[in-house]
Write a protein that holds these residues in place. Structure first.
Motif, PDB file in Angstrom:
ATOM      1  N   ILE A 176       0.863  -1.180   0.000  1.00  0.00           N
ATOM      2  CA  ILE A 176       0.000   0.000   0.000  1.00  0.00           C
ATOM      3  C   ILE A 176       0.899   1.229   0.000  1.00  0.00           C
ATOM      4  N   THR A 177       0.731   2.100  -0.977  1.00  0.00           N
ATOM      5  CA  THR A 177       1.617   3.244  -1.139  1.00  0.00           C
ATOM      6  C   THR A 177       0.882   4.547  -0.888  1.00  0.00           C
ATOM      7  N   ALA A 178       1.645   5.626  -0.805  1.00  0.00           N
ATOM      8  CA  ALA A 178       1.048   6.952  -0.654  1.00  0.00           C
ATOM      9  C   ALA A 178       0.073   7.241  -1.790  1.00  0.00           C
ATOM     10  N   LYS A 179       0.391   6.752  -2.967  1.00  0.00           N
ATOM     11  CA  LYS A 179      -0.498   6.958  -4.113  1.00  0.00           C
ATOM     12  C   LYS A 179      -1.860   6.314  -3.879  1.00  0.00           C
ATOM     13  N   ASP A 180      -1.866   5.186  -3.168  1.00  0.00           N
ATOM     14  CA  ASP A 180      -3.126   4.504  -2.846  1.00  0.00           C
ATOM     15  C   ASP A 180      -3.887   5.219  -1.733  1.00  0.00           C
ATOM     16  N   ILE A 181      -3.160   5.866  -0.840  1.00  0.00           N
ATOM     17  CA  ILE A 181      -3.751   6.435   0.376  1.00  0.00           C
ATOM     18  C   ILE A 181      -4.236   7.861   0.164  1.00  0.00           C
ATOM     19  N   LEU A 182      -3.359   8.716  -0.376  1.00  0.00           N
ATOM     20  CA  LEU A 182      -3.688  10.137  -0.475  1.00  0.00           C
ATOM     21  C   LEU A 182      -4.782  10.372  -1.501  1.00  0.00           C
ATOM     22  N   GLY A 183      -5.786  11.117  -1.086  1.00  0.00           N
ATOM     23  CA  GLY A 183      -6.932  11.367  -1.947  1.00  0.00           C
ATOM     24  C   GLY A 183      -7.999  10.298  -1.867  1.00  0.00           C
TER      25      GLY A 183
ATOM     26  N   ILE B  76       4.612   1.359   7.521  1.00  0.00           N
ATOM     27  CA  ILE B  76       3.825   2.406   8.193  1.00  0.00           C
ATOM     28  C   ILE B  76       4.099   3.787   7.606  1.00  0.00           C
ATOM     29  N   VAL B  77       5.375   4.132   7.431  1.00  0.00           N
ATOM     30  CA  VAL B  77       5.734   5.465   6.913  1.00  0.00           C
ATOM     31  C   VAL B  77       5.571   5.471   5.397  1.00  0.00           C
ATOM     32  N   LYS B  78       4.666   6.287   4.905  1.00  0.00           N
ATOM     33  CA  LYS B  78       4.389   6.343   3.466  1.00  0.00           C
ATOM     34  C   LYS B  78       4.756   7.684   2.836  1.00  0.00           C
ATOM     35  N   VAL B  79       4.989   8.701   3.689  1.00  0.00           N
ATOM     36  CA  VAL B  79       5.369  10.034   3.214  1.00  0.00           C
ATOM     37  C   VAL B  79       6.398  10.604   4.169  1.00  0.00           C
ATOM     38  N   VAL B  80       7.407  11.285   3.626  1.00  0.00           N
ATOM     39  CA  VAL B  80       8.301  12.098   4.449  1.00  0.00           C
ATOM     40  C   VAL B  80       8.168  13.539   3.981  1.00  0.00           C
ATOM     41  N   ALA B  81       7.893  14.435   4.928  1.00  0.00           N
ATOM     42  CA  ALA B  81       7.753  15.863   4.627  1.00  0.00           C
ATOM     43  C   ALA B  81       8.966  16.607   5.154  1.00  0.00           C
ATOM     44  N   VAL B  82       9.635  17.321   4.268  1.00  0.00           N
ATOM     45  CA  VAL B  82      10.821  18.100   4.625  1.00  0.00           C
ATOM     46  C   VAL B  82      10.377  19.490   5.065  1.00  0.00           C
ATOM     47  N   GLY B  83      10.317  19.707   6.365  1.00  0.00           N
ATOM     48  CA  GLY B  83       9.956  21.019   6.885  1.00  0.00           C
ATOM     49  C   GLY B  83       8.461  21.206   7.066  1.00  0.00           C
ATOM     50  N   ASN B  84       8.135  22.078   8.012  1.00  0.00           N
ATOM     51  CA  ASN B  84       6.752  22.472   8.275  1.00  0.00           C
ATOM     52  C   ASN B  84       6.684  23.988   8.333  1.00  0.00           C
TER      53      ASN B  84
ATOM     54  N   LEU C 123       8.017   5.475  -1.480  1.00  0.00           N
ATOM     55  CA  LEU C 123       7.872   6.525  -0.470  1.00  0.00           C
ATOM     56  C   LEU C 123       7.725   7.873  -1.172  1.00  0.00           C
ATOM     57  N   TRP C 124       6.730   8.656  -0.772  1.00  0.00           N
ATOM     58  CA  TRP C 124       6.547   9.971  -1.383  1.00  0.00           C
ATOM     59  C   TRP C 124       7.229  11.032  -0.533  1.00  0.00           C
ATOM     60  N   ILE C 125       7.871  11.974  -1.225  1.00  0.00           N
ATOM     61  CA  ILE C 125       8.603  13.059  -0.580  1.00  0.00           C
ATOM     62  C   ILE C 125       7.907  14.374  -0.895  1.00  0.00           C
ATOM     63  N   THR C 126       7.718  15.202   0.133  1.00  0.00           N
ATOM     64  CA  THR C 126       7.099  16.507  -0.066  1.00  0.00           C
ATOM     65  C   THR C 126       7.660  17.487   0.947  1.00  0.00           C
ATOM     66  N   CYS C 127       7.124  18.693   0.926  1.00  0.00           N
ATOM     67  CA  CYS C 127       7.321  19.688   1.976  1.00  0.00           C
ATOM     68  C   CYS C 127       5.930  20.175   2.335  1.00  0.00           C
ATOM     69  N   SER C 128       5.657  20.420   3.596  1.00  0.00           N
ATOM     70  CA  SER C 128       4.320  20.874   3.996  1.00  0.00           C
ATOM     71  C   SER C 128       4.407  22.334   4.407  1.00  0.00           C
TER      72      SER C 128
END
Length: 426
Positions: free
Chosen positions: A35-42, A157-165, A202-207
């Motif tokens: 199960i990936t972030a693509k499956d979960i998000l949205g 468990i970890v499907k996304v890492v966000a660099v910074g908030n 794993l999906w990488i983003t910044c929030s």
């Protein structure tokens, strides 16, 4: 008939004995790896929320594993499938991951995924010295390394890492950095994925604030931001109509043609305008992204509405703050984002009193859908009535409703938005 009955009992006992066989648990872990972030998000089957388990006025008092497990059971019962954490400097995030793993050991069908935040600062942030917004903190590298280690340790468990908030928005004057810092670390994580040193899905983003993603002032429209938008797997943007009831109140104040409406109707209309305000910010980010020739998912990393304020948003300010308005906003946001295929990491699950420790009635302490002692706010009363929280506890106490479930008492604390003239007076 007796023979059949005996056979059935033996079969059921055998099935019960073997339902948690080691190979079954391995199978479930493997399924969750797939199960990936693509499956979960949205996907509305995986509702999202921001989570901090802090119960005290300082983060030095870390929640225990048992307390985290209590919270996670509550969130799971609500239909939450993915939670967002904010840093890995403190034990909280790693303990959340351990708590999820423990719950999965106890019940292989328990499921919860994580958007893991890595906190990013500029040089001299939080030191009392002048922050240097053009140079990053020396601590950032270790923070990213910790996030990498946790993502590899808990890939199911970890499907996304966000660099910074909110690390790029300029009103974060204590710590913001330039986009090139975020870009550097996003590219670093993407390279680790390419090299097989992080899970490839794993999906990488910044929030960050909608303005930081190009949806506001043109001063943010820089080559580094363009490169960042192209480097992330999706955009995680924040929108807070709540704060704008003070800082940008045009949408919030009572229009002249609503003067004759009832107080409830005035509040309802204002909350629908708040939703439209958030949707416009979302669209502004989408339009900027598409102007660059990019088409990636955009999800809401944060939005929320506080229930108590003695400041800008309270009874002597914009009058935006109470549980009734919070409940309306929560429902409107969930309805819109679920229908639109947008994940909304609603801020937040539980009140966290450390956020404004010296001002107990400060709004930052009261964004939770639950109070610290586990009372469900008005947004969740219907769930409470449906028995969703039956048998669940926080701090060992059963989940009950705020105001003892008395809606008339709750409504005594609801104020209609001010007129333009009243707002000017403040």
């Amino acid at each position: 008939m007796k023979t059949i009955s005996i056979f059935l009992v033996v079969f059921l006992c055998f099935a019960c004995k073997n339902q948690n066989k080691p190979e079954d648990k391995i199978s479930i872990v493997n399924q969750e790896l797939n199960i990936t972030a693509k499956d979960i998000l949205g996907n509305p089957e995986y509702m999202a929320i921001s989570y901090g388990g802090y119960r005290e006025k300082t983060r030095e008092e870390q929640p225990t594993l048992a307390e985290l497990m209590e919270d996670l059971k509550i969130l799971s019962a609500m239909g939450i499938g993915i939670i967002r954490t904010y840093n890995v400097q403190l034990p909280h995030a790693s303990n959340v991951l351990k708590a999820i793993r423990e719950l999965k050991k106890d019940d292989p069908n328990f499921q919860m995924f994580v958007m893991l935040g890595a906190w990013i600062d500029c040089k001299n942030a939080w030191t009392g010295q002048e922050p240097d917004h053009n140079v990053e903190s020396e601590a950032n590298a270790a923070e990213i390394e910790r996030a990498v280690n946790l993502a590899n340790q808990f890939p199911d468990i970890v499907k996304v890492v966000a660099v910074g908030n909110e690390a790029m928005v300029k009103w974060a004057a204590s710590y913001y950095v330039q986009p090139n810092v975020i870009l550097k670390w996003v590219n670093h994580l993407q390279k680790l994925k390419e090299e097989g040193k992080l899970p490839k899905e794993l999906w990488i983003t910044c929030s960050d604030d909608f303005a930081s993603w190009g949806g506001g002032d043109a001063e943010y429209h820089t080559p580094d931001l363009e490169a960042l938008i192209k480097a992330v797997d999706y955009i995680s943007m924040h929108t807070y109509p709540y704060h704008n009831t003070h800082y940008n109140p045009e949408f919030w104040t009572q229009p002249e043609d609503e003067v004759e409406l009832s107080e409830n109707e005035k509040v309802e209309r204002a909350m629908h305008r708040a939703l439209q305000f958030a949707r416009k910010q979302y669209d502004s980010v989408s339009n900027y992204m598409k102007s660059l020739g990019v088409n990636k998912p955009i999800h809401i990393g944060e939005t929320g509405w506080a229930s108590i304020s003695n400041g800008f948003y309270g009874p002597t300010g914009s009058r935006a703050t109470d549980e009734y308005k919070q409940a309306i906003y929560h429902k409107l946001m969930r309805d819109w984002t679920n229908k639109a295929g947008i994940s909304c990491f609603y801020f937040e699950a539980f009140n966290e009193p450390w956020k404004d420790a010296h001002n107990p009635k400060g709004s930052e302490n009261h964004f939770g859908l639950f109070t610290v002692d586990g009372k469900a706010k008005y947004a969740l009363w219907e769930m409470a009535d449906q028995g969703v929280f039956k048998g669940l506890t926080r701090n060992g106490k059963a989940i009950t409703k705020t105001y003892d479930g008395n809606e008339n008492t709750l409504m005594e604390n609801v104020f209609v938005p001010p007129t333009a003239e009243e707002m000017k007076a403040h």
